[in-house]
Design an enzyme around this catalytic site. Structure first.
Site, short mmCIF file in Angstrom:
data_model
loop_
_atom_site.label_atom_id
_atom_site.label_comp_id
_atom_site.label_asym_id
_atom_site.label_seq_id
_atom_site.Cartn_x
_atom_site.Cartn_y
_atom_site.Cartn_z
N ASP A 60 -6.62 6.79 12.51
CA ASP A 60 -5.22 7.16 12.32
C ASP A 60 -5.05 8.42 11.50
O ASP A 60 -4.13 9.21 11.74
CB ASP A 60 -4.45 6.00 11.68
CG ASP A 60 -4.02 4.96 12.70
OD1 ASP A 60 -4.07 5.26 13.90
OD2 ASP A 60 -3.65 3.84 12.30
N ARG A 111 1.19 6.91 17.01
CA ARG A 111 1.00 7.88 15.91
C ARG A 111 1.66 9.23 16.18
O ARG A 111 2.23 9.83 15.26
CB ARG A 111 -0.49 8.05 15.60
CG ARG A 111 -1.19 6.80 15.08
CD ARG A 111 -0.29 5.85 14.39
NE ARG A 111 -0.98 4.74 13.72
CZ ARG A 111 -0.38 3.62 13.40
NH1 ARG A 111 0.90 3.43 13.71
NH2 ARG A 111 -1.04 2.66 12.77
N ASP A 147 0.82 -1.21 0.00
CA ASP A 147 0.00 0.00 0.00
C ASP A 147 0.86 1.27 0.00
O ASP A 147 0.61 2.20 -0.78
CB ASP A 147 -0.94 0.01 1.20
CG ASP A 147 -2.08 -0.99 1.04
OD1 ASP A 147 -2.13 -1.67 0.01
OD2 ASP A 147 -2.93 -1.09 1.96
N SER A 199 -6.39 -7.15 8.77
CA SER A 199 -5.33 -6.14 8.76
C SER A 199 -4.62 -6.11 10.11
O SER A 199 -5.27 -6.21 11.16
CB SER A 199 -5.94 -4.77 8.46
OG SER A 199 -4.98 -3.74 8.59
#
Length: 408
Positions: free
Chosen positions: A127, A98, A16, A181
């Site tokens: 996110d 993050r 990705d 995922s």
């Protein structure tokens, strides 16, 4: 937004983000700088360097950094001083990573003269919010590119077509859709989507990567001692360890005993509910141990106030406000409370549970002389309780008398 000239991309080396890298080059005609963070996800990162070079990124524009110590010391440990749990259960493993990634993206952008940063978060998740709020808090002039909100590559087949058209290598196991995922770092693993989307269905056992099932965990308990200084864990069984090494060791201990599994349906900041399977073996032990040492070193009212503040603090982290002033204000109060949270907690690890079985500290507020059922040598006069009760009962008696009068 004006067309960016140079973009720093949060790059994993996976399919990705490799597609995103090429898309940025073709869509904006811009120079791309990659940043890959070693957060303890347990993957070899050199393939990310080779993949970036294959896609035309100059060596000086490829940044791969080991940030494990910074991650645990400056982000995980401050959060654990607060005993933070989102919606009462989630140890915030993805959320807390993050802001560090965003911080390095913005710093690298400043170092190399980039005018934008980019991430691979989708438009449905949390996110994107966390990355972008953090970036803007650190540099109000930075441009943020979120390809998943811009491009028309709306299906797996379109992504693969784009990859093939642009000579992006596709691993054989990537041609089919992954069953779920996964996001991972030193604090936890998070699994979502696909086979996990029905919250009524149990997660298959192969979802779990860091923990044995509690049923298959050892039949013999393991006892460990965790040392604390000012609210942070500093040692295991008397051995001093760095923050990242300590959490790594706790992960090994917790994983072997099936500790730290969580099946959660959570309320995302963007409005929808989602189901996630989390594994936080070391963090689960750390939380139990920290609360254990706080039990004897924190004043009752201070501890209760901390527990009142905690849900708000946890929500700020979950929603992406790590660099907001209100989180920093709460952190200051939490850190002040940890001045005497120093000592040792003993825990028993057994079949999915981390149970506190002992705690001691030179700064302990526990007084055996006051609580003993034996003679207390005058440490506590039980007769004093009568006046204490009368004063606290006064308003209740007045209320009851009023209600009885009005009923007559």
């Amino acid at each position: 937004m004006s067309t960016p000239k140079k973009v720093v991309l949060a790059y994993s080396g996976g399919l990705d983000t490799s597609i995103i890298l090429k898309w940025l080059q073709t869509e904006y005609g811009c120079e791309v700088v990659t940043f890959t963070a070693d957060l303890g996800q347990g993957e070899e990162l050199e393939p990310a360097r080779r993949k970036a070079e294959l896609l035309g990124i100059a060596p000086e524009n490829i940044h791969i950094e080991d940030v494990r110590e910074e991650f645990v010391r400056d982000f995980v440990f401050p959060m654990f001083r607060a005993n933070a749990l989102y919606e009462g259960l989630y140890l915030l493993g993805t959320s807390i990573a993050r802001p560090l990634i965003s911080k390095r993206l913005v710093e690298i952008a400043a170092e190399c003269g980039a005018d934008a940063v980019a991430h691979g978060a989708t438009g449905k998740g949390n996110d994107q919010v966390r990355f972008e709020l953090s970036a803007y808090a650190l540099n109000p002039d930075i441009k943020v590119i979120a390809p998943w909100r811009e491009w028309d590559l709306s299906s797996r087949s379109k992504l693969l077509e784009f990859a093939e058209a642009n000579q992006i290598p596709i691993a054989k196991d990537k041609r089919g859709e992954a069953p779920f995922s996964v996001d991972a770092n030193l604090l936890h693993t998070s699994s979502e989507g696909k086979v996990l989307e029905d919250p009524a269905e149990p997660a298959p056992e192969d979802v779990y990567q860091r923990t044995v099932s509690p049923e298959n965990a050892p039949d013999t308990p393991e006892v460990i001692e965790l040392g604390f200084e000012r609210g942070d864990a500093v040692s295991i069984n008397g051995e001093a360890l760095s923050p990242a090494d300590l959490l790594t060791r706790l992960n090994e201990l917790g994983g072997a005993h099936g500790i730290g599994r969580l099946d959660l349906v959570e309320g995302r900041f963007v409005g929808m509910k989602s189901r996630g399977i989390y594994e936080t073996p070391g963090g689960t032990i750390l939380l139990a141990a920290h609360r254990g040492i706080e039990q004897i070193t924190l004043d009752r009212s201070a501890a209760h106030l901390k527990d009142e503040l905690m849900p708000r603090y946890a929500e700020l982290i979950y929603n992406g406000f790590w660099f907001a002033p209100e989180r920093e204000m709460l952190q200051a109060a939490i850190d002040h409370s940890q001045a005497h949270v120093t000592g040792t907690t003993r825990l028993k690890l057994y079949k999915g549970q981390a149970s506190v079985i002992g705690r001691w500290s030179d700064a302990s507020l526990y007084s055996e002389a006051h609580v003993t059922f034996e003679e207390d040598a005058g440490a506590y006069d039980q007769a004093d309780a009568a006046g204490f009760i009368k004063l606290n009962a006064l308003r209740l008696k007045l209320l009851a008398a009023r209600d009885r009068r009005l009923k007559q």
